[in-house]
Design a protein around this motif. Structure first.
Motif, PDB file in Angstrom:
ATOM      1  N   PRO A   1      -4.784 -31.790 -60.559  1.00 47.15           N
ATOM      2  CA  PRO A   1      -4.484 -30.277 -60.081  1.00 47.15           C
ATOM      3  C   PRO A   1      -5.293 -29.657 -60.468  1.00 47.15           C
ATOM      4  O   PRO A   1      -5.218 -27.599 -59.549  1.00 47.15           O
ATOM      5  CB  PRO A   1      -3.251 -29.871 -60.797  1.00 47.15           C
ATOM      6  CG  PRO A   1      -2.518 -31.449 -61.150  1.00 47.15           C
ATOM      7  CD  PRO A   1      -3.695 -32.278 -61.473  1.00 47.15           C
ATOM      8  N   ARG A  19      -8.268 -28.792 -58.021  1.00 50.85           N
ATOM      9  CA  ARG A  19      -7.699 -29.071 -56.586  1.00 50.85           C
ATOM     10  C   ARG A  19      -9.220 -28.340 -55.717  1.00 50.85           C
ATOM     11  O   ARG A  19      -9.443 -28.295 -54.652  1.00 50.85           O
ATOM     12  CB  ARG A  19      -6.591 -28.626 -56.028  1.00 50.85           C
ATOM     13  CG  ARG A  19      -6.317 -29.253 -55.232  1.00 50.85           C
ATOM     14  CD  ARG A  19      -5.194 -28.330 -54.044  1.00 50.85           C
ATOM     15  NE  ARG A  19      -4.169 -28.978 -55.834  1.00 50.85           N
ATOM     16  CZ  ARG A  19      -3.131 -28.571 -56.569  1.00 50.85           C
ATOM     17  NH1 ARG A  19      -3.434 -27.358 -56.674  1.00 50.85           N
ATOM     18  NH2 ARG A  19      -1.967 -30.031 -56.297  1.00 50.85           N
ATOM     19  N   ARG A  73      -2.830 -23.530 -50.737  1.00 47.40           N
ATOM     20  CA  ARG A  73      -2.416 -24.618 -51.922  1.00 47.40           C
ATOM     21  C   ARG A  73      -2.355 -23.702 -53.001  1.00 47.40           C
ATOM     22  O   ARG A  73      -1.899 -24.194 -53.956  1.00 47.40           O
ATOM     23  CB  ARG A  73      -3.051 -26.260 -51.303  1.00 47.40           C
ATOM     24  CG  ARG A  73      -3.263 -27.168 -50.504  1.00 47.40           C
ATOM     25  CD  ARG A  73      -1.381 -27.525 -50.416  1.00 47.40           C
ATOM     26  NE  ARG A  73      -1.011 -28.418 -51.941  1.00 47.40           N
ATOM     27  CZ  ARG A  73      -1.580 -29.500 -52.057  1.00 47.40           C
ATOM     28  NH1 ARG A  73      -1.752 -30.250 -51.236  1.00 47.40           N
ATOM     29  NH2 ARG A  73      -1.881 -29.619 -53.470  1.00 47.40           N
TER      30      ARG A  73
END
Length: 301
Positions: free
Chosen positions: A217, A220, A299
């Motif tokens: 994460p 990303r 995101r």
């Protein structure tokens, strides 16, 4: 009568000098951008608006005729161009997940304490990127050739046949680019705060849990940038199929959009249609890049 303070005057002179220095520093980049990007793109757009046609009985030679967006409509309606778009779409759906997934996995392994001789492994995986694309294509073409290389005997399909040529091209691209993207991911992983990983380790998170819940994460944004570059590269697929084309009949002159443009421009001499197809390819690359970046920003928020 107003009097300008010496400090104000010095500030203005300093601001003008900083602006001049900024223009001087940006000048070489602006000239390079103008000469290598803006002018060629503008000339391609100009060529795409014209076509060469014979006048009268053809004795006067071809004449350049303004057709506006006619070349764009002809390119979009051409079954060969449509087929080339479908080929790169299949290629992208296969190559991008495989290559980026493998690069991310290798980067995570190198970032962990599992792998020994880390520098040697990094060099070994990155080395194919240093091989020029034409040379890489020739190496794999000989490996795929029956009676010359071992791949044709080891595989259950013909790597240069119609059913296996896509897998062969995907393999060449993955072999050449996985090391490059691995270095990008590994560099991003080095910026992950070690205190966060240490806290996760204290809480009982294992290596796999840390990788999936913390490392991936946090990198990303880097993954999305790599995805954008890889998507653009997929649409511009040219070198690998062009090299393999001399070894197999499964790759035709319009197998990919880049081969389609190359055939029109340098083999058929239809520069207007070739320019229109190249502009359409550039627009598709820009739209896909904008879509991926929009997904990345969403995101992130």
């Amino acid at each position: 009568m107003s009097v300008i303070a010496p400090s104000t005057s010095r500030s203005r002179r300093r601001g003008r000098s900083n602006g001049t220095a900024g223009l001087l520093l940006a000048g070489p980049f602006a000239l390079l951008l103008l000469g290598t990007v803006l002018v060629p793109v503008g000339y391609a757009i100009y060529l795409s608006l014209f076509t060469d046609r014979l006048s009268g009985l053809g004795f006067g030679g071809p004449q350049r005729v303004f057709v506006a967006l006619g070349n764009y409509g002809e390119a979009l309606a051409d079954p060969a161009f449509q087929a080339s778009i479908s080929v790169v779409a299949v290629y992208a759906l296969l190559q991008i997940p495989i290559m980026l997934g493998l690069a991310l996995l290798l980067a995570l392994l190198l970032d962990s304490a599992v792998v020994r001789l880390r520098q040697i492994w990094m060099l070994a995986v990155f080395l194919p990127y240093a091989v020029p694309g034409v040379i890489a294509g020739l190496i794999w073409a000989y490996l795929y050739s029956p009676g010359v290389g071992p791949m044709a005997d080891l595989l259950w399909f013909d790597p240069l046949g119609a059913d296996g040529i896509m897998a062969s091209v995907v393999n060449i691209s993955t072999w050449q680019w996985v090391g490059y993207n691995m270095i990008i991911f590994y560099t991003a992983l080095q910026a992950v705060p070690r205190d966060v990983l240490e806290a996760a380790r204290v809480d009982g998170a294992g290596a796999i849990r840390q990788a999936l819940a913390i490392k991936v994460p946090l990198i990303r944004p880097t993954a999305f940038v790599a995805l954008v570059f890889t998507t653009i590269g997929s649409l511009q697929l040219f070198t690998e199929p062009r090299v393999l084309q001399t070894f197999t009949g499964a790759i035709i002159n319009s197998w990919t959009p880049s081969l389609y443009v190359y055939d029109l421009a340098f083999l058929s001499g239809d520069y207007g249609l070739a320019a229109a197809a190249s502009v359409l390819l550039a627009l598709a690359s820009a739209l896909l890049s904008a879509l991926v970046m929009r997904m990345s920003n969403r995101r992130s928020r």
